[in-house]
Design a protein around this motif. Structure first.
Motif, PDB file in Angstrom:
ATOM      1  N   GLY A  48       0.621  -1.316   0.049  1.00 17.65           N
ATOM      2  CA  GLY A  48       0.008   0.243  -0.171  1.00 17.65           C
ATOM      3  C   GLY A  48       0.944   1.258   0.330  1.00 17.65           C
ATOM      4  N   PRO A  49       0.157   2.314   0.010  1.00 22.81           N
ATOM      5  CA  PRO A  49       0.848   3.392  -0.436  1.00 22.81           C
ATOM      6  C   PRO A  49       1.858   4.195   0.909  1.00 22.81           C
ATOM      7  CG  PRO A  49      -1.549   3.992  -0.250  1.00 22.81           C
ATOM      8  CD  PRO A  49      -1.696   2.523  -0.485  1.00 22.81           C
ATOM      9  N   GLU A  50       2.656   5.115   0.871  1.00 23.55           N
ATOM     10  CA  GLU A  50       2.731   5.790   2.201  1.00 23.55           C
ATOM     11  C   GLU A  50       2.526   6.986   1.877  1.00 23.55           C
ATOM     12  OE1 GLU A  50       7.282   7.032   3.273  1.00 23.55           O
ATOM     13  OE2 GLU A  50       6.850   5.285   3.332  1.00 23.55           O
ATOM     14  N   HIS A  51       1.849   7.695   3.573  1.00 22.80           N
ATOM     15  CA  HIS A  51       1.666   9.022   3.027  1.00 22.80           C
ATOM     16  C   HIS A  51       2.166   9.533   4.796  1.00 22.80           C
ATOM     17  CE1 HIS A  51      -2.435   7.780   1.580  1.00 22.80           C
ATOM     18  NE2 HIS A  51      -2.267   6.463   2.203  1.00 22.80           N
ATOM     19  N   ARG A  77       5.859   9.316   8.766  1.00 18.02           N
ATOM     20  CA  ARG A  77       5.284   8.507   7.689  1.00 18.02           C
ATOM     21  C   ARG A  77       4.582   6.995   8.120  1.00 18.02           C
ATOM     22  NH1 ARG A  77      11.551   7.329   5.627  1.00 18.02           N
ATOM     23  NH2 ARG A  77      10.232   6.533   3.755  1.00 18.02           N
ATOM     24  N   LYS A 125       1.284   4.008   6.907  1.00 17.21           N
ATOM     25  CA  LYS A 125       1.243   3.292   5.901  1.00 17.21           C
ATOM     26  C   LYS A 125      -0.152   2.154   6.771  1.00 17.21           C
ATOM     27  CE  LYS A 125       4.279   2.118   2.630  1.00 17.21           C
ATOM     28  NZ  LYS A 125       4.182   0.755   2.188  1.00 17.21           N
TER      29      LYS A 125
END
Length: 444
Positions: free
Chosen positions: A264-267, A289, A291
């Motif tokens: 999945g994407p990192e925010h 950082r 996920k």
């Protein structure tokens, strides 16, 4: 002055505090007398809880200080250097001049210093001198202020990196520790030593921890601890553990490896900082950082009781406008929290001491928690701890702090066997009892 943000009403007794004899003796001395006091005890004996209880219920004009920015943020106080206007270098008490307004210091009844084990001897000498000068009472220890010192000398030590400075402290004071300041030869403070450990209940594990704490690391202690060495071949085998390590670099590397292993994407979630807020005192990352699936630790108590400081959880959903975590199987939405940097100011009109907010740090109250530095694990309790000392401990008390974060011996795992070199204990600290007078516990 009472800190009304604590949620306790003046005169009330916080429900999570079991006031045994030691607690009652300490609180009675602090609240009912003007006697200065040293409150100490092993890890997990509730020193921080006692401070919160006193602060929430006292009516005394009060100032709470700590030696570092992060420690000050944790107790909602101010750093010693900031409060007294001390320079960030060696302090020569004889060169100090009156700083704080005399009216401010004369109004002050009680000065609390938390994490006093980290206070260097020249800093303590400077505190004594500044209070005498500011209050116009040069012959009274601490200028007549009630000074309450809280901490454990067997945990975090004062930082003295330079060999020349160590030699200077040894020559002038006998060493770098706060109790070696001249004021403690002039006045013998009472000490309350909290001896009931709340974090651990197993007598065998407590005995092992005490051996590490005081440097009694005989072969039986080593053998019992080293039986906990575990060889983990895959990263996911560590998923149930919090890894404690001496350095920020090692903790960051471990957390990043786990994070990158998640799908999945990192925010990136950015903090909002305003006013004066020292980056070294940031309670969590300015850029988080995260996920979905990331393991986190909560950093503040939730007023709704959904979690407490130190609760472990997992991120279930993260996006720029919101964050959800699962704690003990329940999903919760997390709001941003605002930490404050404060200064104490004298309110002349009301003749009282007030807190003034001078800076804020707003961020989600959590951090990645597959790994933490030993220093930043201070005050926390974990069910499972994986201790990775790498090349070894580099500070007095470091290994003891790490081991004592774990509730039980069964929950402890070591990356490698411990040796006597991993347990650094400065024998000088065993002298501290000679400077204080024990207080008998309250009865009834």
């Amino acid at each position: 002055m009472t800190d009304h943000r604590s949620g306790f009403a003046p005169g009330s007794e916080p429900g999570d505090v079991e006031l045994d004899g030691d607690y009652r003796a300490a609180l009675a001395l602090i609240e009912q007398t003007a006697q200065s006091l040293f409150v100490t005890g092993r890890a997990g004996t509730g020193k921080s809880t006692l401070l919160r209880c006193f602060r929430a219920t006292t009516r005394k004009p009060l100032v709470v200080l700590a030696p570092t920015g992060l420690a000050a943020i944790n107790v909602g106080g101010q750093t010693v250097h900031s409060f007294f206007g001390f320079p960030p270098r060696l302090i020569d008490p004889q060169s100090l001049r009156p700083g704080r307004a005399a009216a401010f210091l004369r109004r002050l009844a009680t000065l609390v210093i938390d994490e006093v084990s980290m206070v260097r001897v020249d800093l303590m000498d400077g505190i004594d001198r500044a209070l005498r000068l500011g209050r116009g009472r040069p012959d009274a220890p601490f200028g007549g202020v009630q000074v309450v010192l809280i901490g454990d000398l067997f945990q975090l030590p004062p930082i003295v990196r330079e060999r020349e400075l160590r030699e200077y402290f040894a020559d002038r004071y006998g060493g770098p520790y706060f109790f070696q300041a001249p004021v403690f030869r002039e006045t013998r403070l009472p000490v309350v030593e909290l001896d009931r450990v709340y974090r651990q209940t197993d007598a065998h594990f407590l005995a092992l921890l005490n051996g590490v704490r005081e440097g009694g690391l005989d072969q039986d202690v080593l053998d019992a601890l080293n039986a906990r060495v575990r060889a983990f071949e895959r990263l996911d085998e560590l998923d149930d553990y919090v890894t404690l390590t001496p350095t920020n670099q090692a903790a960051h590397r471990i957390n990043l490896a786990f994070l990158q292993g998640l799908p999945g994407p990192e925010h990136l979630l950015e903090a909002a900082v305003a006013g004066r807020f020292d980056p070294s005192a940031y309670p969590t990352d300015s850029t988080l950082r995260l996920k979905a699936g990331a393991r986190i630790m909560m950093l503040r108590n939730d007023f709704g009781g959904r979690w407490v400081n130190g609760s472990m959880g997992v991120v279930t959903d993260v996006e720029p406008g919101g964050l959800r975590v699962a704690i003990d199987g329940l999903s919760h939405e997390v709001e941003r929290h605002t930490w404050e940097t404060v200064e104490y100011v004298f309110n002349r009109r009301e003749n009282r001491i007030d807190q003034q907010v001078v800076g804020t740090f707003q961020q989600y109250p959590l951090k990645l928690a597959w790994a933490l530095t030993i220093h930043k694990s201070q005050g926390q309790t974990f069910d499972r701890v994986y201790l990775d000392l790498g090349r070894g401990a580099f500070a007095h008390g470091q290994t003891y702090v790490a081991l004592s974060r774990c509730r039980s011996l069964d929950g402890l795992a070591l990356s490698r066997p411990l040796s006597a070199r991993d347990v650094l204990v400065d024998e000088t600290i065993h002298d501290w009892r000679a400077f204080f007078t024990p207080v008998a516990p309250a009865v009834g």
